[in-house]
Structure formats: structure tokens, C-alpha cells
Design a protein around this motif. Sequence first.
Motif, short mmCIF file in Angstrom:
data_model
loop_
_atom_site.label_atom_id
_atom_site.label_comp_id
_atom_site.label_asym_id
_atom_site.label_seq_id
_atom_site.Cartn_x
_atom_site.Cartn_y
_atom_site.Cartn_z
N GLY A 91 0.83 -1.18 0.00
CA GLY A 91 0.00 0.00 0.00
C GLY A 91 0.87 1.24 0.00
N LYS A 92 0.27 2.39 -0.06
CA LYS A 92 1.00 3.65 -0.09
C LYS A 92 1.81 3.83 1.19
CE LYS A 92 0.40 8.64 -0.65
NZ LYS A 92 -0.58 9.75 -0.81
N GLY A 93 3.08 4.12 1.03
CA GLY A 93 3.95 4.39 2.18
C GLY A 93 4.49 3.16 2.88
N GLU A 94 4.08 1.97 2.46
CA GLU A 94 4.56 0.75 3.11
C GLU A 94 5.96 0.39 2.60
OE1 GLU A 94 0.33 -1.47 4.08
OE2 GLU A 94 1.53 -2.17 2.40
N GLU A 95 6.79 -0.10 3.50
CA GLU A 95 8.15 -0.48 3.16
C GLU A 95 8.40 -1.93 3.51
OE1 GLU A 95 11.20 2.30 4.51
OE2 GLU A 95 9.60 3.71 5.02
#
Length: 395
Positions: A91-95
Motif C-alpha cells: 500500500g502507499k507508504g509501506e516499506e
Amino acid sequence: MANYGRSVQTIRLFIIAFLAFGFLLIFSVSGDQEPETKSLVDQVTPEYATGFTVEYHDDYKVVTVSNPWRGSDELYTYVLVNRDDTPPSLGKGEEVIEIPSERFVSLSSTHLPYLPILGITDCLKGTINPDTISTPEVLNLIQEGKVADVSGGGTGMATGINMEKMIELDPDLVMTYATGLAEYDTHPKLQEAGIPVVVNAEYMEEHPLGRAEWIKFISVFFNKEKEANEYFETIKNDYLSLEKSVAALSTENPTVFLGNNRQGTWYMAGGNSYVAKLLNDAGADYLWSDDQTTGSIPLDFEVVYDTALDADYWLNPGTAKKLKELLGEDARYSDFAAVKSDTIYNNNARMNNGGGNDYWETGVAHPEIILKDLIKIFHPEIVPDHNLVYYQHLE
């Protein structure tokens, strides 16, 4: 006919054996398939810590850090995947962080006491300000040349990092903290360099057990949840048992104040702070307990003088190790009742030669010992055999 009878009997035995084998196979397969995900024993769930969550999936974990610094609404989300496994859609911003970590770098000494507890000290390859470190197992590795100093050229919170040394170490995980101030924060630079980095926000926790519970956060990056749970359960039970003993007292709680006058400002711990919680649990009447602040309150000397002049105890008065040293800071200190009654204690009994205070290192991992120290000061009858560990009496 005899041969026919034997044949029928043989067939019946074969059918019975076949059915029995089938049942065994069914139960065997169902038994193997039951633990599809990690068992509950090997999962962590925060009880007191409010700054992180962990979600478990079949082949990955999702760790979320919230409230990473005071006033922040940012979220850091890390998807932990075992090496050689394919990560899920992000998802957005996941690392993505590959686990278990084998080449670990810690940029805060508060992370270090948990490494020997979890059995992962040998994974540590770098840290900052090694002269200030107190954890014995880590000091041994530093002395053996197995842990590098990745400190930058600054001092204190602005120490920074040596990016050239960091890249040379090639860590698979760097753990740091964040303040929201560009001059102090290291994680943006590490991210730009492509180095896996996670933010640990234990210092934001207001409950002493909440801070110590970040051992669970560290554990998930090494698949050491079982060890983290066992350790935390032990110190939690010790802490709660001490708290219960204090609550059973029928005596009046002694009054206490904190800090010292520094260049015209007296910084007092807020009423909702980590330190205030410890004082309350130790059976002390903290004079600023009604304040709703979680950080420090800047006060004029006169305000403290008027409020705390007759207080029974004075704790954490800066860096002083001797009463003479403290009184040399300000002649007005002599007016306080705690000076006259010789009831001043400081939390610097375990300072090392590099200026590191173990109260803020192993003490964070052992709130039950700090609590026992405070009870020894305020209500010694509860822990008659305890000797102060992190605190010392100023003489």
C-alpha cells in the motif's frame, strides 16, 4: 470351500487395514494443516504500549508505528517478509523489511539492553556514541572490534551518522528514533541511500511498562516473539506486584518534586509523564501530578520555590552526585525542606566514564527495578532487602 473361506477372510482383513490407514491419513493431514499461521505463543500484542501494532499474516507481518514524535500524526508501516519470500502487494507508504535481521545497526542506546535478552547481540554490527553505552554484552562486542562506531561529527541529539561507514557496513536493518526536526532525524538520509531503516518511538510512551514493551517491537524483526513475551510477562508481574503492595499502604504519601534550576528555568516533569507515573506507582505525592503535560514544564524558580519549599523529597536534581555540588548551583536551594531533612536522591548512580546514564538505557528495560528503587526511598518497609540500583542518595 476352505480356500474360498480363507480368501474372503483375507479380503476382509485387507479392507479393514485399508480403512484404518485411511483414517490415520486423514487425521495426520488435518493435524499437519492446523497451524497455518504462527501460533499465538509466537505472536506479540501490545498491552501497555500505544505506539505500535503488529498484524500477522500467513507469510508476512505488518508493523505500524504511530505517534513517532510529539504532535505527529504520521504513520510508518513496515511489511516484514522472510528472506527469499515474495512480498505482498504494498500500500502507499509501506516499506518491505527482510527478516530475520542479521546485520543490525542501532542508533539509540535504549534499544541495546533488549539484544541479549532476545539472544541477538551478535547481530549488532554498528551503533553511535559507544563511549556512553552501558549494556555489558554490547560493550564486550565493541571492545572486540565487532561493532562499528557510525557516529557523525556532531554531539548529543545532533550526533548524526557517518554515511560512508554505514554504507560500508551494509546493514539489513537500522533502527532509529525520530523527532520531526530535520537537523536531528537520520531516517530520511538512510532511506535516500536505500538502507532499510525503521523508527522506534518507545520514548513517547507514558507508562513505564509501555516503554519496556517495545522489546516486542524489536523482536518481530528477528522472529524472537516468544522470548519477548516471556521477558515482558516477568517484568510486568514484578511491577504490578510492587504497585499492589504500595496501594495497600494506609500511610500518607510523601510529597516530592523534581529537577533543578538551569540558567533561570526549572524544567519539571509533566503530570502525565513517564516519570510522574513511576512516582505515583511508588506511593509518592508528586506536586505537579495535576498537570496534564506529558513532557517537561518550563517554570520560573519562584514558582517551584513557592510550591515545593516544604516538600518531603527532591529527586533527579540534574547531574549532581554530591549535595555540596548541588548547593553550589544556587544558594537558594538551602531553603528547601528536602535539603534540611537530607532527602535528596538522584537517578545517576550508574553513570559511565563517557557520560552515559544507565537509568536511560537498561533502566528503560527494567521499570520494575526503578520502581523498587523509588519504593525503597519513599516506603523502605515494603522492600527492606533492596539496595538502590539506579538511584543514589546525595550526601
